[in-house]
Design an enzyme around this catalytic site. Structure first.
Site, PDB file in Angstrom:
ATOM      1  CG  HIS A   1       5.411  -7.109  46.694  1.00 51.15           C
ATOM      2  ND1 HIS A   1       5.566  -6.759  47.780  1.00 51.15           N
ATOM      3  CD2 HIS A   1       4.082  -6.953  46.238  1.00 51.15           C
ATOM      4  CE1 HIS A   1       4.492  -6.477  48.400  1.00 51.15           C
ATOM      5  NE2 HIS A   1       3.669  -6.493  47.305  1.00 51.15           N
TER       6      HIS A   1
ATOM      7  CG  HIS B   1       2.901  -2.155  45.912  1.00 55.09           C
ATOM      8  ND1 HIS B   1       1.731  -1.881  46.249  1.00 55.09           N
ATOM      9  CD2 HIS B   1       3.213  -3.554  46.195  1.00 55.09           C
ATOM     10  CE1 HIS B   1       0.986  -3.015  46.842  1.00 55.09           C
ATOM     11  NE2 HIS B   1       1.988  -3.965  46.669  1.00 55.09           N
TER      12      HIS B   1
ATOM     13  CG  HIS C   1      -1.048  -8.604  46.079  1.00 56.63           C
ATOM     14  ND1 HIS C   1      -1.521  -7.454  45.383  1.00 56.63           N
ATOM     15  CD2 HIS C   1      -0.257  -8.368  46.697  1.00 56.63           C
ATOM     16  CE1 HIS C   1      -0.397  -6.451  45.650  1.00 56.63           C
ATOM     17  NE2 HIS C   1       0.271  -7.020  46.561  1.00 56.63           N
TER      18      HIS C   1
ATOM     19  CD  GLU D   1      -3.952  -0.832  46.317  1.00 56.35           C
ATOM     20  OE1 GLU D   1      -4.474  -0.354  45.294  1.00 56.35           O
ATOM     21  OE2 GLU D   1      -2.680  -0.605  46.187  1.00 56.35           O
TER      22      GLU D   1
ATOM     23  CG  HIS E   1      -3.730  -4.212  51.716  1.00 52.63           C
ATOM     24  ND1 HIS E   1      -3.030  -3.061  51.026  1.00 52.63           N
ATOM     25  CD2 HIS E   1      -2.901  -5.254  51.298  1.00 52.63           C
ATOM     26  CE1 HIS E   1      -1.743  -3.468  50.625  1.00 52.63           C
ATOM     27  NE2 HIS E   1      -1.649  -4.776  50.949  1.00 52.63           N
TER      28      HIS E   1
END
Ligand code: CUO
Length: 685
Positions: free
Chosen positions: A205, A209, A231, A349, A365
């Site tokens: 994860h 990113h 996701h 996002e 988000h």
């Protein structure tokens, strides 16, 4: 000669210690030409590798812009605008360097000036993105920041053992950890902590990113859509785990005015001085955030509610409004330009560079992560650090992460439900018939097994503690036994036919033990593999190994692996390496000790329709393209991500598909049952 890999590798080591401190058990030193060499500590080997670092007039605070605005030792998160701005300035500075030596010198000179996690993020980002660094690999996150994976209490125990050791002792100190992690089964949510707190999952994860940074600019193909899809797949897989331990599927966190029932106590530290991540009690109420110390002057729940209602209005009206008040239509059926899901992904996002109208649609988000991570100390009254939801390397440990992302996913799903269902033409592939399919392991068909394995890390690499002997973290984690897919296909074309094979897995039954209809099962389908095959005319037998899956990344490198690695050119395998992806050991869901029923879904589609026009010379990523794309190239599948499950039930020949079995009536689709049995023992291969 010191390899480029090693020169950059040791910048990741001992992130909280001065650059002048010896690394790799004292054998490696960065020698700043204006500083004396630091003596190695008692009992350490003298440095065998000394890498000179010239003075760099350009590597100073004045040239780093806002990169030094995040203090050292505190939590860093790309979910916070101020932190993103700092990351952009540092990444830009690193990206301006020319080649590995230049980057090494520049980075070594600024390392002690900037926040440690920001430094590792920016260095990783640069290595991922720079063409000339394609042969450089990044070490595994648990070795860089063991404090983000194991409670400091445990790490201190190993340091105490090291301190008591006699000088003649040479065997490594081993710390066993997992699979029982932060809590007890008194809280049902802890039944899935073996999965949420998995080292590979959290590393993935974080790495994802880094590959898809928020607000750093750069060119990406379908970045918003891949944010949605990766996701969504995390949620599908989490729900599969939940069902396997008797929990119901995760529920979205959409009411921010009532308490969050499940707390979380990570027991992890933000750095090596013992500063702990904040924790959240059960039944914590979210509050408006006032944390200027973290770069968040003001975040109100009302802001979040406004952004949500604007997004939902846009979805129901079918368009968003750009900064000039112009309508931008949201549709996935486009032949050029961005799909609606891609626009929406950037908006939700939210990527401050790519979003069409951030001033109006907000930062929902990212700010959700922030809001939740600061519920325990929303106004800095207690001077507490944020909770683990603050950043991507730790957030997915917390049960609330999935509730939050379920809310985010629900925005996307609301949009997807507005799209026209797929037609027979979209779904079928004339003259190609899948006759049968199965998975085979040890000559047994359609019975797969999971259990545990053990992975070792050298925590001494990331601690501010030089030990004569290695300090090994032996982490027990879930794993599965490898298997092969066997697909028998008849190609009735006169000549060869190129097809894409798409394989998905989903549980067969819901919480009540009932078979699910198409719409209920739709969001549980987890992509297992997607690959291209050329069918010869007539009968074909396709065999595909599970370890070749295009969602997984089988390459995890420790410091030790990379120290031993020879320098290579940027060609062949090196060029094609794309080290991002789902951990191989979590390819399968856990299943149940008595066996749990799943379904495997195989679909063959026409590669002519799936292919995208790529510029010459792009990398042929063998792994993980489905979740990570191909850097600097187009996403190698023209279909919407999640196809064919990303829309509501199609109609086939006037009959609406009610279950996936109806869809499998098409010749190019096959469905079969598979049992996954959790053995609760070591299944290491
Ligand atoms: Cu990955 Cu919220 O985007 O954690």
């Amino acid at each position: 000669m010191t390899t480029a890999q090693r020169k950059l590798l040791h910048l990741f080591e001992k992130p909280y210690e001065s650059i002048t401190q010896p690394r790799s058990g004292g054998t490696f030193v960065y020698k700043l030409d204006d500083e004396p060499v630091v003596e190695t500590r008692v009992g350490e080997a003298p440095p065998t590798t000394v890498v000179p670092v010239r003075a760099r007039p350009d590597a100073n605070i004045r040239n780093l812009g806002s990169a030094t605005s995040i203090p050292r030792g505190v939590a860093f998160s790309i979910f916070v605008k101020k932190h993103r701005d700092a990351a952009k300035d540092l990444c830009d500075a690193f990206m301006r360097t020319q080649g590995p030596d230049d980057l090494m010198e520049y980075a070594a000179r600024v390392k002690d000036l900037v926040n440690e996690s920001l430094f590792v993020y920016a260095l990783s980002y640069t290595i991922v993105r720079k063409q000339e660094l394609r042969n450089i690999r990044i070490p595994l996150l648990p070795e860089i920041f063991p404090n983000q994976f194991v409670p400091q209490e445990e790490l201190l125990k190993t340091q105490a053992v090291a301190n008591r050791m006699g000088t003649s002792e040479t065997s490594p100190i081993v710390l066993e950890y997992g699979p029982e992690f932060t809590g007890t089964n008194i809280k049902p949510e802890h039944r899935v902590s073996y999965w949420r707190e998995d080292y590979g999952f959290n590393s993935h994860h974080w790495h994802w990113h880094v590959v898809f940074p928020t607000g750093l600019g750069g060119t990406f193909d379908r970045k918003g859509e891949i944010f949605f899809y990766m996701h969504q797949q995390m949620l599908a897989r989490y729900d599969m785990e939940r069902l396997s331990v008797g929990l119901s599927r995760v529920e979205k966190l959409d009411n921010w005015r009532v308490v969050v029932p499940d707390g979380y106590f990570s027991k992890l530290t933000v750095n090596n001085t013992g500063r702990a991540w904040g924790s959240r009690q059960d039944d914590t109420l979210l509050k408006d955030v006032r944390r200027a110390d973290l770069g968040i002057d003001s975040l109100d729940i009302t802001d979040m509610e406004n952004w949500r209602s604007r997004l939902m209005t846009a979805i129901s009206q079918g368009f968003i409004t750009d900064r000039n008040g112009e309508k931008v239509i949201l549709s996935d059926n486009v032949t050029s330009g961005k799909r609606g899901i891609d626009i929406l992904g950037d908006l939700v996002e939210a990527d401050s560079v790519l979003t069409i109208n951030g001033a109006f649609y907000g930062d929902i988000h990212n700010m959700g992560h922030v809001l939740i991570s600061l519920a325990h100390d929303y106004n800095n009254a207690h001077r507490e650090e944020p909770g683990v939801m603050f950043g991507p390397s730790t957030s997915a440990r917390d049960p609330v992460f999935y509730r939050w992302h379920k809310f985010v996913d629900d925005i996307f799903e609301q949009y997807k439900l507005t799209q026209t269902p797929y037609t027979v033409e979209d779904l079928s592939l004339p003259d190609v018939i899948v006759n049968r399919a199965s998975v085979i392991r040890n000559n047994e068909a359609n019975t797969l097994t999971t259990g545990f394995s053990v992975r070792e890390f050298e925590t001494s690499r990331g601690l501010d503690f030089n030990s004569r002997v290695s300090m090994i973290l032996r982490m027990t984690h879930m794993d599965s036994a490898p298997f092969d897919y066997h697909i028998h296909v008849t190609n009735n074309h006169y000549g060869p036919k190129e097809v894409t094979v798409r394989i998905f897995l989903a549980p067969k039954h819901n919480e009540q033990g009932l078979e699910m209809n198409f719409m209920e099962q739709r969001l549980l389908w987890s992509e297992m593999d997607k690959f291209r095959v050329t069918l010869k005319p007539g009968a074909n037998h396709i065999v595909r190994a599970s370890k070749d899956s295009t969602i997984t990344n089988p390459n995890e490198f420790t410091f030790r692996d990379l120290e031993a690695r020879p320098d290579t050119g940027v060609e062949g395998e090196e060029f094609d390496f794309c080290g991002c992806g789902w951990p191989q050991h979590l390819l399968l869901p856990r299943g149940k000790p008595e066996g749990m029923a799943y379904q495997l879904f195989y679909m063959l589609t026409d590669f002519e329709k799936d292919k995208v026009d790529q510029t010459e010379g792009i990398r042929a990523c063998k792994n993980a393209v489905s979740f990570c794309g191909v850097l600097d190239a187009k996403f190698p599948d023209s279909r919407p991500m999640g196809f064919p499950f990303d829309r509501r039930s199609p109609r086939l020949l006037n009959n609406t598909v009610t279950s996936v079995a109806d869809l499998a009536e098409l010749d190019n689709i096959m469905l079969h049952d598979v049992t996954i049995t959790f053995l609760n023992r070591n299944v290491q291969q």
